[in-house]
Design a protein around this motif. Structure first.
Motif, PDB file in Angstrom:
ATOM      1  N   VAL B   1       6.005   8.474  -2.214  1.00 19.51           N
ATOM      2  CA  VAL B   1       5.771   8.716  -1.113  1.00 19.51           C
ATOM      3  C   VAL B   1       6.341   7.553  -0.097  1.00 19.51           C
ATOM      4  CG1 VAL B   1       3.868   8.761   0.703  1.00 19.51           C
ATOM      5  CG2 VAL B   1       3.447   9.497  -1.475  1.00 19.51           C
ATOM      6  N   THR B   2       7.157   7.911   0.956  1.00 22.87           N
ATOM      7  CA  THR B   2       8.089   6.860   1.920  1.00 22.87           C
ATOM      8  C   THR B   2       7.003   6.174   2.630  1.00 22.87           C
ATOM      9  OG1 THR B   2       8.411   8.619   3.575  1.00 22.87           O
ATOM     10  CG2 THR B   2       9.923   8.584   1.699  1.00 22.87           C
ATOM     11  N   PRO B   3       7.364   5.330   3.089  1.00 22.97           N
ATOM     12  CA  PRO B   3       6.454   4.312   4.169  1.00 22.97           C
ATOM     13  C   PRO B   3       6.471   5.226   5.677  1.00 22.97           C
ATOM     14  CG  PRO B   3       8.229   2.899   3.288  1.00 22.97           C
ATOM     15  CD  PRO B   3       8.646   4.137   2.664  1.00 22.97           C
ATOM     16  N   TYR B   4       7.368   6.082   5.770  1.00 19.91           N
ATOM     17  CA  TYR B   4       7.245   6.908   6.927  1.00 19.91           C
ATOM     18  C   TYR B   4       6.134   7.865   6.741  1.00 19.91           C
ATOM     19  CZ  TYR B   4      11.587   5.178   8.497  1.00 19.91           C
ATOM     20  OH  TYR B   4      12.844   4.258   8.684  1.00 19.91           O
ATOM     21  N   GLU B   5       5.962   8.547   5.578  1.00 13.89           N
ATOM     22  CA  GLU B   5       4.738   9.232   5.341  1.00 13.89           C
ATOM     23  C   GLU B   5       3.462   8.677   5.367  1.00 13.89           C
ATOM     24  OE1 GLU B   5       4.410  12.533   5.019  1.00 13.89           O
ATOM     25  OE2 GLU B   5       6.676  13.122   5.179  1.00 13.89           O
ATOM     26  N   GLU B   6       3.397   7.415   4.817  1.00 21.68           N
ATOM     27  CA  GLU B   6       2.071   6.629   4.860  1.00 21.68           C
ATOM     28  C   GLU B   6       1.898   6.328   6.244  1.00 21.68           C
ATOM     29  OE1 GLU B   6       3.046   3.656   1.937  1.00 21.68           O
ATOM     30  OE2 GLU B   6       2.782   4.726   0.257  1.00 21.68           O
ATOM     31  N   LEU B   7       2.746   5.738   6.755  1.00 25.17           N
ATOM     32  CA  LEU B   7       2.399   5.671   8.215  1.00 25.17           C
ATOM     33  C   LEU B   7       1.885   6.525   9.234  1.00 25.17           C
ATOM     34  CD1 LEU B   7       5.590   3.086   8.696  1.00 25.17           C
ATOM     35  CD2 LEU B   7       3.060   2.385   8.918  1.00 25.17           C
ATOM     36  N   LEU B  26     -12.912   3.445   9.086  1.00 19.88           N
ATOM     37  CA  LEU B  26     -11.771   2.913  10.209  1.00 19.88           C
ATOM     38  C   LEU B  26     -11.584   1.468   9.747  1.00 19.88           C
ATOM     39  CD1 LEU B  26     -13.457   3.939  13.614  1.00 19.88           C
ATOM     40  CD2 LEU B  26     -11.167   4.248  12.660  1.00 19.88           C
ATOM     41  N   ALA B  27     -12.598   0.570   9.307  1.00 21.16           N
ATOM     42  CA  ALA B  27     -12.486  -0.486   8.846  1.00 21.16           C
ATOM     43  C   ALA B  27     -11.476  -0.726   7.839  1.00 21.16           C
ATOM     44  CB  ALA B  27     -13.709  -1.131   8.502  1.00 21.16           C
ATOM     45  N   ALA B  28     -11.326   0.249   6.762  1.00 28.26           N
ATOM     46  CA  ALA B  28     -10.464   0.340   5.621  1.00 28.26           C
ATOM     47  C   ALA B  28      -8.979   0.303   6.292  1.00 28.26           C
ATOM     48  CB  ALA B  28     -10.903   1.124   4.746  1.00 28.26           C
ATOM     49  N   LEU B  29      -8.434   0.811   7.466  1.00 26.42           N
ATOM     50  CA  LEU B  29      -7.478   1.169   8.026  1.00 26.42           C
ATOM     51  C   LEU B  29      -6.748  -0.180   8.766  1.00 26.42           C
ATOM     52  CD1 LEU B  29      -8.192   4.569   9.378  1.00 26.42           C
ATOM     53  CD2 LEU B  29      -7.249   4.071   7.101  1.00 26.42           C
ATOM     54  N   PHE B  30      -7.534  -1.189   8.789  1.00 20.58           N
ATOM     55  CA  PHE B  30      -7.081  -2.354   9.614  1.00 20.58           C
ATOM     56  C   PHE B  30      -7.139  -3.579   8.781  1.00 20.58           C
ATOM     57  CE2 PHE B  30      -8.563   0.577  13.051  1.00 20.58           C
ATOM     58  CZ  PHE B  30      -7.781   0.278  14.100  1.00 20.58           C
ATOM     59  N   HIS B  31      -5.961  -4.574   9.072  1.00 18.57           N
ATOM     60  CA  HIS B  31      -5.969  -5.858   8.411  1.00 18.57           C
ATOM     61  C   HIS B  31      -7.204  -6.582   8.887  1.00 18.57           C
ATOM     62  CE1 HIS B  31      -4.629  -9.976   7.978  1.00 18.57           C
ATOM     63  NE2 HIS B  31      -3.750  -9.432   7.150  1.00 18.57           N
ATOM     64  N   PRO B  32      -8.025  -7.192   8.154  1.00 17.37           N
ATOM     65  CA  PRO B  32      -9.264  -8.140   8.608  1.00 17.37           C
ATOM     66  C   PRO B  32      -8.835  -8.755   9.772  1.00 17.37           C
ATOM     67  CG  PRO B  32      -8.678  -8.344   6.062  1.00 17.37           C
ATOM     68  CD  PRO B  32      -7.441  -7.707   6.743  1.00 17.37           C
ATOM     69  N   GLU B  33      -7.879  -9.340   9.995  1.00 13.25           N
ATOM     70  CA  GLU B  33      -7.599 -10.092  11.410  1.00 13.25           C
ATOM     71  C   GLU B  33      -6.920  -9.320  12.258  1.00 13.25           C
ATOM     72  OE1 GLU B  33      -5.615 -13.880  10.180  1.00 13.25           O
ATOM     73  OE2 GLU B  33      -6.765 -13.884   8.343  1.00 13.25           O
ATOM     74  N   ALA B  34      -7.104  -8.000  12.275  1.00 14.82           N
ATOM     75  CA  ALA B  34      -6.458  -7.343  13.338  1.00 14.82           C
ATOM     76  C   ALA B  34      -6.992  -7.351  14.525  1.00 14.82           C
ATOM     77  CB  ALA B  34      -6.579  -5.552  13.082  1.00 14.82           C
ATOM     78  N   THR B  35      -6.154  -7.212  15.656  1.00 15.47           N
ATOM     79  CA  THR B  35      -6.435  -7.202  16.862  1.00 15.47           C
ATOM     80  C   THR B  35      -6.319  -5.985  17.481  1.00 15.47           C
ATOM     81  OG1 THR B  35      -5.620  -9.603  17.131  1.00 15.47           O
ATOM     82  CG2 THR B  35      -5.922  -8.256  19.496  1.00 15.47           C
ATOM     83  N   ILE B  36      -7.409  -5.543  18.315  1.00 15.00           N
ATOM     84  CA  ILE B  36      -7.425  -4.106  18.913  1.00 15.00           C
ATOM     85  C   ILE B  36      -7.781  -4.203  20.464  1.00 15.00           C
ATOM     86  CG2 ILE B  36      -8.526  -2.030  19.019  1.00 15.00           C
ATOM     87  CD1 ILE B  36      -9.189  -3.816  15.938  1.00 15.00           C
ATOM     88  N   ASP B  76      10.317  -6.536   5.557  1.00 12.92           N
ATOM     89  CA  ASP B  76       9.232  -7.533   5.888  1.00 12.92           C
ATOM     90  C   ASP B  76       7.955  -6.884   5.644  1.00 12.92           C
ATOM     91  OD1 ASP B  76      11.057  -9.187   7.031  1.00 12.92           O
ATOM     92  OD2 ASP B  76      10.927  -8.073   9.088  1.00 12.92           O
ATOM     93  N   GLY B  77       7.984  -5.667   5.516  1.00  9.99           N
ATOM     94  CA  GLY B  77       6.687  -5.100   5.300  1.00  9.99           C
ATOM     95  C   GLY B  77       5.857  -4.824   6.541  1.00  9.99           C
ATOM     96  N   THR B  78       6.663  -4.677   7.558  1.00  7.32           N
ATOM     97  CA  THR B  78       5.985  -4.408   8.834  1.00  7.32           C
ATOM     98  C   THR B  78       6.839  -3.124   9.523  1.00  7.32           C
ATOM     99  OG1 THR B  78       7.714  -5.777  10.116  1.00  7.32           O
ATOM    100  CG2 THR B  78       5.775  -6.974   9.232  1.00  7.32           C
ATOM    101  N   GLU B 114      -2.102  -5.629   0.534  1.00  5.80           N
ATOM    102  CA  GLU B 114      -2.948  -5.164  -0.709  1.00  5.80           C
ATOM    103  C   GLU B 114      -2.412  -3.726  -1.093  1.00  5.80           C
ATOM    104  OE1 GLU B 114      -6.950  -5.692  -0.220  1.00  5.80           O
ATOM    105  OE2 GLU B 114      -6.837  -7.954  -0.226  1.00  5.80           O
ATOM    106  N   GLY B 115      -0.980  -3.653  -0.875  1.00  6.25           N
ATOM    107  CA  GLY B 115      -0.407  -2.525  -1.296  1.00  6.25           C
ATOM    108  C   GLY B 115      -0.614  -1.073  -0.399  1.00  6.25           C
ATOM    109  N   HIS B 116      -1.294  -1.267   0.747  1.00  7.15           N
ATOM    110  CA  HIS B 116      -1.500  -0.323   1.600  1.00  7.15           C
ATOM    111  C   HIS B 116      -0.871  -0.547   3.203  1.00  7.15           C
ATOM    112  CE1 HIS B 116      -3.702   2.200  -1.063  1.00  7.15           C
ATOM    113  NE2 HIS B 116      -4.459   1.198  -1.496  1.00  7.15           N
ATOM    114  N   TRP B 117      -0.581   0.550   3.766  1.00  6.10           N
ATOM    115  CA  TRP B 117       0.008   0.065   5.224  1.00  6.10           C
ATOM    116  C   TRP B 117      -1.495   0.138   6.172  1.00  6.10           C
ATOM    117  CZ3 TRP B 117       4.371  -1.565   7.103  1.00  6.10           C
ATOM    118  CH2 TRP B 117       5.705  -1.336   6.363  1.00  6.10           C
TER     119      TRP B 117
END
Lengths: 130, 130, 130
Positions: B1-7, B26-36, B76-78, B114-117
């Motif tokens: 699976v490409t990063p494009y598909e995962e994103l 929803l929580a699982a889709l965000f980085h713990p320090e995410a800003t919304i 960069d993994g971003t 941790e291995g996920h986008w």
């Protein structure tokens, strides 16, 4: 980046540019000899861009595109795109201007030009409007 | 699976989770320090999730997303995502509550965590509402 | 072409065929033993196609699909698709027939069959209608 990703981005960049009335941004997405066919019939790029510089009937728009069907000829550097869109033409509510919503189907030929995928021709077919 | 598909899947999982009021999902889709950043201004993840646990003004929603523009820095993994959405906030017809439809543009930074986008930051700009 | 591209195209070809009432085109997108589950409950392919040949309540439709979540088992030649759609059922304005707009979530199993991805089963869940 695959051609498929680049072609999807081309369509989305079109939506952003047209909704922001960014005429220079739009110009960069087309081949200089592109033909654009819409309600006014076939137009060359410069003629079409001029119509976008003219005052618009609606102060705001949003082009929501569906996923394109992409038929890629990588050897030729060409692709055909078939893309549904719902276009929201948003009226000026302070002037009690209503909205216009259109269902559109875009048929595009894209080509690799100076290293980027651009529109060589684009035909917009209005399927419905409300 | 490409990063494009995962994103792309990340965006769609967001739509499913928010429409199902699945706060843990929803929580699982965000980085713990995410800003919304939305109508309430910038919020940390926990604060934002708390607002989703509160009673909602509309009993049902549907987040229809357009195709994202993905700018990936694989080294960069971003990634930056730019995604149109039409959000249907559906009123309670038995109570004669009307619907609210919003045109939104999401600007996201996603990161490999941790291995996920996941979303590192998300800013929602309301373009129009009706 | 990756399976992801082919599966996205399968969904879009469905939208084109159903909106054009192209029953033969639709048949080619399904496995002969496919099951289609909608408002009428589960139907076999031929039974379902017969319902599409019958006169329709609305003279025109447009199926706007969101991006699918694709879970691919390439080794098995199977995939699960989870796809949002907004379906515009457009009334005959000359007859003062109103429109119907539906929010739908499709859950599909697709399989590789004779070298092409086709629907093995499709379940449409209506989330809302207006």
């Amino acid at each position: 980046v695959t051609p498929y990703e680049e072609l999807r981005a081309l369509l989305q960049r079109y939506a952003r540019a047209v909704d922001q009335r960014d005429v220079d941004g739009l110009a960069a997405l087309f081949h200089p000899e592109a033909t654009i066919t819409g309600a006014r019939g076939p137009q060359g790029l410069d003629e079409w861009l001029d119509t976008l510089r003219a005052p618009r009937a609606f102060p705001q728009s949003m082009h929501m595109l569906g996923d394109p069907i992409i038929e890629l000829s990588e050897a030729d550097g060409t692709a055909h795109l078939d893309c549904y869109a719902v276009v929201y033409q948003l009226g000026d509510q302070a002037q009690k201007q209503g909205d216009l919503t259109l269902g559109i189907r875009y048929a595009d030929q894209a080509v690799l030009y100076e290293g980027h995928w651009v529109f060589r021709s684009r035909a917009a077919q209005t399927l419905w409007m409300r």
